[in-house]
Design a protein around this motif. Structure first.
Motif, PDB file in Angstrom:
ATOM      1  N   LEU A   1       0.925  -1.456  -0.096  1.00  0.00           N
ATOM      2  CA  LEU A   1      -0.124  -0.598   0.090  1.00  0.00           C
ATOM      3  C   LEU A   1       0.599   1.666   0.388  1.00  0.00           C
ATOM      4  CD1 LEU A   1      -3.211   1.304   0.121  1.00  0.00           C
ATOM      5  CD2 LEU A   1      -2.284   0.715   2.620  1.00  0.00           C
ATOM      6  N   TYR A   2       2.336   1.266   0.631  1.00  0.00           N
ATOM      7  CA  TYR A   2       3.115   2.189   0.727  1.00  0.00           C
ATOM      8  C   TYR A   2       4.046   2.357   0.172  1.00  0.00           C
ATOM      9  CZ  TYR A   2       0.351   2.962   5.227  1.00  0.00           C
ATOM     10  OH  TYR A   2      -0.875   2.590   6.142  1.00  0.00           O
ATOM     11  N   SER A   3       3.911   1.389  -1.043  1.00  0.00           N
ATOM     12  CA  SER A   3       4.901   1.783  -2.018  1.00  0.00           C
ATOM     13  C   SER A   3       4.868   2.899  -3.590  1.00  0.00           C
ATOM     14  CB  SER A   3       5.164   0.302  -2.767  1.00  0.00           C
ATOM     15  OG  SER A   3       3.994  -0.092  -3.642  1.00  0.00           O
ATOM     16  N   VAL A   4       4.017   3.747  -3.437  1.00  0.00           N
ATOM     17  CA  VAL A   4       3.283   4.895  -4.487  1.00  0.00           C
ATOM     18  C   VAL A   4       4.051   6.094  -3.666  1.00  0.00           C
ATOM     19  CG1 VAL A   4       2.287   6.646  -5.206  1.00  0.00           C
ATOM     20  CG2 VAL A   4       1.625   3.712  -4.920  1.00  0.00           C
ATOM     21  N   HIS A   5       3.784   6.250  -2.109  1.00  0.00           N
ATOM     22  CA  HIS A   5       5.214   6.967  -1.417  1.00  0.00           C
ATOM     23  C   HIS A   5       6.592   7.109  -1.710  1.00  0.00           C
ATOM     24  CE1 HIS A   5       1.021   8.183   0.720  1.00  0.00           C
ATOM     25  NE2 HIS A   5       1.244   6.840   0.551  1.00  0.00           N
TER      26      HIS A   5
ATOM     27  N   TRP B   1      15.633   6.572   4.040  1.00  0.00           N
ATOM     28  CA  TRP B   1      15.474   7.614   5.328  1.00  0.00           C
ATOM     29  C   TRP B   1      14.259   9.196   5.581  1.00  0.00           C
ATOM     30  CZ3 TRP B   1      17.985   7.358   9.667  1.00  0.00           C
ATOM     31  CH2 TRP B   1      18.219   8.051  10.786  1.00  0.00           C
ATOM     32  N   GLY B   2      14.380   9.794   4.382  1.00  0.00           N
ATOM     33  CA  GLY B   2      13.215  10.652   4.112  1.00  0.00           C
ATOM     34  C   GLY B   2      12.061  10.073   4.039  1.00  0.00           C
ATOM     35  N   THR B   3      11.587   8.889   3.436  1.00  0.00           N
ATOM     36  CA  THR B   3      10.137   8.468   4.317  1.00  0.00           C
ATOM     37  C   THR B   3      10.239   7.718   4.842  1.00  0.00           C
ATOM     38  OG1 THR B   3      10.250   7.087   2.130  1.00  0.00           O
ATOM     39  CG2 THR B   3       9.337   9.247   1.084  1.00  0.00           C
ATOM     40  N   GLY B   4      11.115   7.055   5.075  1.00  0.00           N
ATOM     41  CA  GLY B   4      11.005   5.775   6.460  1.00  0.00           C
ATOM     42  C   GLY B   4      10.705   6.087   7.977  1.00  0.00           C
ATOM     43  N   GLY B   5      10.368   7.151   8.398  1.00  0.00           N
ATOM     44  CA  GLY B   5       9.739   7.538   9.898  1.00  0.00           C
ATOM     45  C   GLY B   5       8.245   8.051   9.727  1.00  0.00           C
ATOM     46  N   ALA B   6       7.793   9.000   8.616  1.00  0.00           N
ATOM     47  CA  ALA B   6       6.301   8.687   8.022  1.00  0.00           C
ATOM     48  C   ALA B   6       5.710   7.774   7.674  1.00  0.00           C
ATOM     49  CB  ALA B   6       6.538   9.805   6.802  1.00  0.00           C
TER      50      ALA B   6
END
Length: 63
Positions: free
Chosen positions: A2-6, A30-35
């Motif tokens: 589901l989150y692969s788009v981001h 690193w940029g998308t991992g926390g969110a």
């Protein structure tokens, strides 16, 4: 997933600025991992609350 788009969107955004492929992957994750981790945890928390509910309507909906 589901989150692969981001992750793909961030990868494309960073692709023009990075020279090294490994650096590109590190910046992307690193940029998308926390969110994305926060999103997954809240989704799991909501699903867990539905599993633990005592409401008869939700209890009988699976059978």
């Amino acid at each position: 997933m589901l989150y692969s788009v981001h992750v793909i969107h961030r990868f494309i955004d960073e692709h023009n600025d990075c020279i090294d492929g490994f650096e590109l992957l590190l910046i992307t994750f690193w940029g998308t991992g926390g969110a994305l981790t926060g999103s997954v945890l809240t989704m799991l928390g909501g699903a867990r609350s539905l599993v633990l509910t005592i409401t008869p309507l939700l209890d009988s909906s699976g059978s």
